[in-house]
Design a protein around this motif. Sequence first.
Motif, PDB file in Angstrom:
ATOM      1  N   HIS A   1       0.824  -1.269   0.016  1.00 23.96           N
ATOM      2  CA  HIS A   1       0.052  -0.003   0.123  1.00 23.96           C
ATOM      3  C   HIS A   1       0.911   1.302  -0.067  1.00 23.96           C
ATOM      4  O   HIS A   1       0.204   2.389  -0.041  1.00 23.96           O
ATOM      5  N   CYS A   2       1.969   1.143   0.077  1.00 24.10           N
ATOM      6  CA  CYS A   2       3.083   2.195   0.058  1.00 24.10           C
ATOM      7  C   CYS A   2       3.442   2.734  -1.305  1.00 24.10           C
ATOM      8  O   CYS A   2       3.758   2.145  -2.117  1.00 24.10           O
ATOM      9  N   ALA A   3       3.139   3.994  -1.356  1.00 23.96           N
ATOM     10  CA  ALA A   3       3.518   4.877  -2.572  1.00 23.96           C
ATOM     11  C   ALA A   3       4.938   5.361  -2.198  1.00 23.96           C
ATOM     12  O   ALA A   3       4.951   6.474  -1.315  1.00 23.96           O
ATOM     13  N   ILE A   4       6.066   5.055  -2.693  1.00 23.31           N
ATOM     14  CA  ILE A   4       7.336   5.035  -1.874  1.00 23.31           C
ATOM     15  C   ILE A   4       7.603   6.605  -2.247  1.00 23.31           C
ATOM     16  O   ILE A   4       7.713   6.981  -3.413  1.00 23.31           O
ATOM     17  N   GLY A   5       7.991   7.258  -0.987  1.00 20.95           N
ATOM     18  CA  GLY A   5       8.506   8.383  -1.038  1.00 20.95           C
ATOM     19  C   GLY A   5       7.243   9.517  -1.148  1.00 20.95           C
ATOM     20  O   GLY A   5       7.491  10.620  -1.351  1.00 20.95           O
ATOM     21  N   VAL A   6       6.146   8.908  -1.062  1.00 24.23           N
ATOM     22  CA  VAL A   6       4.909   9.881  -1.147  1.00 24.23           C
ATOM     23  C   VAL A   6       3.982   9.618  -0.025  1.00 24.23           C
ATOM     24  O   VAL A   6       3.708  10.684   0.717  1.00 24.23           O
ATOM     25  N   GLY A   7       3.450   8.239   0.249  1.00 25.30           N
ATOM     26  CA  GLY A   7       3.008   8.210   1.355  1.00 25.30           C
ATOM     27  C   GLY A   7       1.914   6.686   1.259  1.00 25.30           C
ATOM     28  O   GLY A   7       2.280   6.138   0.349  1.00 25.30           O
ATOM     29  N   CYS A   8       0.860   6.814   2.359  1.00 29.07           N
ATOM     30  CA  CYS A   8       0.187   5.495   2.411  1.00 29.07           C
ATOM     31  C   CYS A   8      -0.913   5.541   1.352  1.00 29.07           C
ATOM     32  O   CYS A   8      -1.646   6.635   1.603  1.00 29.07           O
ATOM     33  N   LYS A   9      -1.191   4.800   0.450  1.00 30.89           N
ATOM     34  CA  LYS A   9      -2.427   4.621  -0.427  1.00 30.89           C
ATOM     35  C   LYS A   9      -3.694   4.396   0.378  1.00 30.89           C
ATOM     36  O   LYS A   9      -4.833   4.516  -0.381  1.00 30.89           O
ATOM     37  N   VAL A  10      -3.574   3.821   1.709  1.00 29.60           N
ATOM     38  CA  VAL A  10      -4.976   3.430   2.295  1.00 29.60           C
ATOM     39  C   VAL A  10      -4.716   4.253   3.603  1.00 29.60           C
ATOM     40  O   VAL A  10      -5.177   3.630   4.810  1.00 29.60           O
ATOM     41  N   TYR A  11      -4.427   5.469   3.728  1.00 31.04           N
ATOM     42  CA  TYR A  11      -4.146   6.196   4.820  1.00 31.04           C
ATOM     43  C   TYR A  11      -5.230   6.240   6.054  1.00 31.04           C
ATOM     44  O   TYR A  11      -4.907   6.000   6.890  1.00 31.04           O
ATOM     45  N   ASP A  12      -6.466   6.458   5.493  1.00 34.66           N
ATOM     46  CA  ASP A  12      -7.615   6.706   6.315  1.00 34.66           C
ATOM     47  C   ASP A  12      -8.053   5.086   6.759  1.00 34.66           C
ATOM     48  O   ASP A  12      -8.749   5.118   7.714  1.00 34.66           O
ATOM     49  N   ASN A  13      -7.447   4.329   6.085  1.00 35.42           N
ATOM     50  CA  ASN A  13      -7.910   2.651   6.478  1.00 35.42           C
ATOM     51  C   ASN A  13      -6.707   1.942   6.950  1.00 35.42           C
ATOM     52  O   ASN A  13      -6.815   0.560   7.111  1.00 35.42           O
ATOM     53  N   ARG A  14      -5.489   2.598   7.273  1.00 33.04           N
ATOM     54  CA  ARG A  14      -4.260   1.818   7.634  1.00 33.04           C
ATOM     55  C   ARG A  14      -4.430   1.049   9.029  1.00 33.04           C
ATOM     56  O   ARG A  14      -5.231   1.378   9.704  1.00 33.04           O
ATOM     57  N   PRO A  15      -3.766  -0.174   9.057  1.00 32.83           N
ATOM     58  CA  PRO A  15      -3.938  -0.670  10.244  1.00 32.83           C
ATOM     59  C   PRO A  15      -3.636   0.034  11.657  1.00 32.83           C
ATOM     60  O   PRO A  15      -2.680   1.028  11.393  1.00 32.83           O
ATOM     61  N   GLU A  16      -4.065  -0.293  12.775  1.00 31.49           N
ATOM     62  CA  GLU A  16      -3.584   0.224  14.027  1.00 31.49           C
ATOM     63  C   GLU A  16      -2.216   0.631  14.292  1.00 31.49           C
ATOM     64  O   GLU A  16      -1.644   1.548  14.645  1.00 31.49           O
ATOM     65  N   LEU A  17      -1.460  -0.661  14.179  1.00 37.58           N
ATOM     66  CA  LEU A  17       0.036  -0.470  14.245  1.00 37.58           C
ATOM     67  C   LEU A  17       0.494   0.713  13.359  1.00 37.58           C
ATOM     68  O   LEU A  17       1.436   1.239  13.912  1.00 37.58           O
ATOM     69  N   CYS A  18       0.171   1.152  12.018  1.00 38.80           N
ATOM     70  CA  CYS A  18       0.547   2.116  11.496  1.00 38.80           C
ATOM     71  C   CYS A  18       0.201   3.290  12.053  1.00 38.80           C
ATOM     72  O   CYS A  18       0.963   4.479  12.006  1.00 38.80           O
ATOM     73  N   VAL A  19      -1.096   3.393  12.416  1.00 37.46           N
ATOM     74  CA  VAL A  19      -1.462   4.554  13.160  1.00 37.46           C
ATOM     75  C   VAL A  19      -0.878   5.395  14.419  1.00 37.46           C
ATOM     76  O   VAL A  19      -0.371   6.267  14.429  1.00 37.46           O
ATOM     77  N   ASP A  20      -0.578   4.043  14.757  1.00 36.60           N
ATOM     78  CA  ASP A  20       0.087   4.471  16.441  1.00 36.60           C
ATOM     79  C   ASP A  20       1.466   4.713  16.394  1.00 36.60           C
ATOM     80  O   ASP A  20       2.209   5.096  17.139  1.00 36.60           O
TER      81      ASP A  20
END
Length: 158
Positions: free
Chosen positions: A30-49
């Motif tokens: 789900h990573c757009a390398i050097g840009v960000g997360c393509k599923v940012y609003d639905n990323r797993p808790e681990l990523c949020v935290d």
Amino acid sequence: MAGHCGTCTACCRVYAIPQLNKPAGKWCEHCAIGVGCKVYDNRPELCVDFACVWLQSHQRARGNELGMPIEMRPDKCKVVFSPTTKDGLMAGITMPGSPDAWRKGEARRIIDMMLKAGLRVVVGPPASTTKIMLTLNSEREVQLTEPDENGMQWSINE
Ligand code: SF4
Ligand code: SF4
């Protein structure tokens, strides 16, 4: 990863994310390398935290207190630093292709600051249970346990 990371997406490569079946050291699908997360609003808790030491310094920064310089950002210094679940123990995971990044440059400056502050730092590549334990006066190999259910490897067989 979170806001303020700029073009860094280093943590989306080095860590395992069990909820995504993502192994340590491989880019998240789900990573757009050097840009960000393509599923940012639905990323797993681990990523949020998660916030690495560099990001934490910017989250804390206000007024005259500045965050760490951009040269120390994980995509630049090639090491993702984060606190661990053990008191006084920091972790530095090197980016694939840069296994010695912790020995030099900005990454080493970060480590030296941590060691001088009385912290210990465990460093090494992702997906390897063999890491190096650094204290102010010593450097030795340690074996970590297999990752727990959250993909963390912070238990050390000492
Ligand atoms: S390693 Fe740190 S700065 Fe880079 S994307 Fe992750 S949280 Fe952001
Ligand atoms: S889901 Fe998003 S934030 Fe989490 S590892 Fe993948 S790209 Fe990074």
